[in-house]
Design an enzyme around this catalytic site. Structure first.
Site, PDB file in Angstrom:
ATOM      1  N   GLY A   1      31.276  43.718  38.585  1.00 48.03           N
ATOM      2  CA  GLY A   1      29.985  43.202  39.023  1.00 48.03           C
ATOM      3  C   GLY A   1      29.698  43.595  40.457  1.00 48.03           C
ATOM      4  O   GLY A   1      30.277  44.532  41.005  1.00 48.03           O
ATOM      5  N   SER A   2      28.807  42.853  41.080  1.00 46.82           N
ATOM      6  CA  SER A   2      28.397  43.159  42.446  1.00 46.82           C
ATOM      7  C   SER A   2      29.418  42.630  43.454  1.00 46.82           C
ATOM      8  O   SER A   2      30.222  41.739  43.151  1.00 46.82           O
ATOM      9  CB  SER A   2      27.033  42.535  42.740  1.00 46.82           C
TER      10      SER A   2
ATOM     11  N   LYS B   1      34.226  36.434  29.645  1.00 45.75           N
ATOM     12  CA  LYS B   1      32.864  35.914  29.785  1.00 45.75           C
ATOM     13  C   LYS B   1      31.901  37.088  29.956  1.00 45.75           C
ATOM     14  O   LYS B   1      31.744  37.625  31.057  1.00 45.75           O
ATOM     15  CB  LYS B   1      32.749  34.968  30.979  1.00 45.75           C
ATOM     16  N   PRO B   2      31.236  37.511  28.879  1.00 48.19           N
ATOM     17  CA  PRO B   2      30.235  38.562  29.013  1.00 48.19           C
ATOM     18  C   PRO B   2      28.956  38.010  29.635  1.00 48.19           C
ATOM     19  O   PRO B   2      28.708  36.803  29.623  1.00 48.19           O
ATOM     20  CB  PRO B   2      29.990  39.002  27.565  1.00 48.19           C
ATOM     21  N   SER B   3      28.146  38.911  30.159  1.00 49.10           N
ATOM     22  CA  SER B   3      26.855  38.521  30.713  1.00 49.10           C
ATOM     23  C   SER B   3      25.962  37.925  29.628  1.00 49.10           C
ATOM     24  O   SER B   3      26.005  38.348  28.460  1.00 49.10           O
ATOM     25  CB  SER B   3      26.171  39.743  31.322  1.00 49.10           C
TER      26      SER B   3
ATOM     27  N   GLY C   1      31.633  39.171  43.515  1.00 50.21           N
ATOM     28  CA  GLY C   1      33.065  39.161  43.775  1.00 50.21           C
ATOM     29  C   GLY C   1      33.455  38.172  44.851  1.00 50.21           C
ATOM     30  O   GLY C   1      34.436  37.425  44.714  1.00 50.21           O
TER      31      GLY C   1
ATOM     32  N   GLU D   1      36.201  45.350  40.239  1.00 48.34           N
ATOM     33  CA  GLU D   1      35.450  46.578  40.431  1.00 48.34           C
ATOM     34  C   GLU D   1      34.033  46.171  40.786  1.00 48.34           C
ATOM     35  O   GLU D   1      33.320  45.591  39.964  1.00 48.34           O
ATOM     36  CB  GLU D   1      35.488  47.437  39.161  1.00 48.34           C
TER      37      GLU D   1
END
Length: 476
Positions: free
Chosen positions: A224-225, A171-173, A229, A246
């Site tokens: 992501g942030s 799932k890309p942004s 997460g 990450e």
């Protein structure tokens, strides 16, 4: 303008809401994608689940052949893939090569790594059994990608998933989906077995939470942030899953009095203004020994003012825009807060001269920054260098470690004993001394609130493989 579709169950899917992708440099649409809705997400989950027995049981050598076919298609379509990244991010053309190269490198590296994995025979103390330790794919993987390196982030997940035998839903942004969807087009073009790779983008609350909450994925992996997460882990608690994440960073840089100041300045500027500072490992807090602070500051300011900002394929550009106006306002808010609390603006701040359109933020340098300012406590994720002085090595170590983040730290010194001592005591997953190096064969990992698990290197395969012991009684 590009028009792209999700890739589900071996096919490009045309039904769904059409979404415009905006170039943050020009504020103009550069393409459209078909968004995935809940039904599409369920179809992708089902396709991956059905593909698992076939893909997991396929000999590794056959999976490698498919990886090589995809790699060859990626190489053939380099210009298109890089153009997608260039347009969806406003990224300088030269910088798009890093994204593209990582995809090729990942497919090559993990194709080789999976072939090197062999079973391990374990000793039996009593001599009554034989024991063989093998590793097998864990199951379906769902990967949620950040927008800052659209192809590089995809590459981190795609290579080990394909090699290990784990079908993957990517799932890309929604901000940078064009290049990921283009990879889906290549999967369709080479006839990759259905369900092995599925690429869908859509609203997080509609499809992101649905995928996380599904009991089909064996692992949820994220770039992501830290907040994202935490959200994904909460949503995924419907079943026992693995997590490989990450997350955010707050990287300190320690510049000691004996450091090569030009090397340190070049490295800090390259990391902080490259990709417009939108890098998880970008220096967020730069601590400089007081006796060289003036000289180092001058070098940083000179480089900041020489950084060329803009957009275009043929121009000699160092830095593009930040991802959108919301990000611009957040970054500017951090800068203005720091100035209001005593920081000194030495360069930049606000829009660069001559850039009236697009979300460009000027290469910025702040001095007299203190560790309690928001610009040091929060991840800037923008082109802002925060300079602080130190006189006591024990104090600066404590301040550098005083963060929930634990991704990367940088040390610049000619004293090897000092470098080793600080590397051992800095609480970060990666320590870079007198330079910086990232590559597909080097583990990328964080501790504390910066993540769990590993991207890149042979260690990443461990995220996708489960150990399996087969013990056999010796019949006499």
């Amino acid at each position: 303008m590009f028009a792209k579709q999700p890739y589900i169950d071996g096919k490009l899917v045309d039904a769904g809401e059409v979404f415009e992708v905006i170039n943050p440099a020009t504020e103009a649409p550069v393409g459209t994608i078909v968004l995935a809705n809940a039904d599409a997400a369920l179809a992708a989950l089902d396709a991956a689940d059905k593909a698992f027995p076939m893909w997991a049981n396929m000999p590794a050598s056959e999976r490698v052949k498919w990886m090589h076919k995809l790699r060859d298609a990626v190489i053939e379509h380099e210009d298109h893939l890089r153009t997608c990244v260039h347009l969806e991010m406003g990224k300088p053309w030269a910088a798009t090569k890093d994204d593209y190269d990582m995809l090729v490198d990942s497919l090559n590296f993990y194709a080789d790594e999976i072939m090197a994995i062999k079973g391990e025979e374990l000793k039996d103390k009593e001599g009554t059994h034989t024991h063989m330790l093998t590793r097998e794919p864990i199951g379906v993987v769902a990967a949620f990608l950040a927008w800052n390196f659209p192809l590089l982030n995809l590459a981190y997940k795609l290579g080990p998933a394909m090699a290990s035998g784990c079908p993957i839903i990517i799932k890309p942004s929604m901000q940078t989906p064009l290049s990921a969807y283009a990879v889906g087009e290549l999967c369709a073009k080479i006839g990759l077995p259905a369900g092995v790779v599925n690429i869908i983008s859509g609203h997080n609350r509609e499809i992101g939470d649905l995928i996380s909450a599904s009991t089909i994925p064996a692992m949820l992996t994220l770039i992501g942030s830290t907040q994202t997460g935490l959200h994904v882990m909460k949503a995924g608690s419907t079943s026992i899953k693995r997590y490989s994440m990450e997350l955010g960073g707050n990287a300190p840089v320690l510049v000691f009095a004996d450091a090569d100041l030009d090397l340190a300045a070049d490295t800090v500027v390259a990391l902080k203004y490259g990709n417009s500072g939108q890098i998880c490992v970008a220096p967020n807090r730069v601590f400089v020994a007081a006796e060289v602070a003036e000289a180092f500051t001058q070098k940083i300011v000179e480089r900041a003012k020489a950084t060329k900002v803009g957009f275009g394929k043929d121009q000699d550009i160092d830095m593009g825009p930040v991802i959108d106006e919301g990000s611009w306002k957040r970054i500017d808010g951090l800068v203005q807060d720091a100035i209001a609390n005593g920081a000194t603006l030495l360069a930049g701040g606000g829009r660069p001269e001559g850039q009236d359109i697009g979300s460009f933020y000027a290469p910025t340098v702040l001095s007299n920054v203190t560790d309690d300012m928001r610009v040091c406590r929060e991840e800037v994720f923008g082109p802002v260098i925060n300079l602080m002085q130190f006189t006591d090595e024990a104090d600066v170590l404590d301040i550098a470690n005083n963060t929930d983040a634990g991704l990367t730290a940088y040390i610049f010194t000619q004293d090897q004993d000092r470098a080793d001592s600080f590397a051992a005591r800095l609480r970060f997953g990666e320590i870079q001394i007198n330079g910086v190096k990232y590559a597909i064969n080097l583990p990328h990992c964080g501790i504390k609130q910066s993540g769990i698990g590993v991207d890149c290197s042979h260690l990443a395969l461990d995220e996708y493989l489960a150990p399996k012991r087969v013990s056999r009684a010796i019949i006499k």
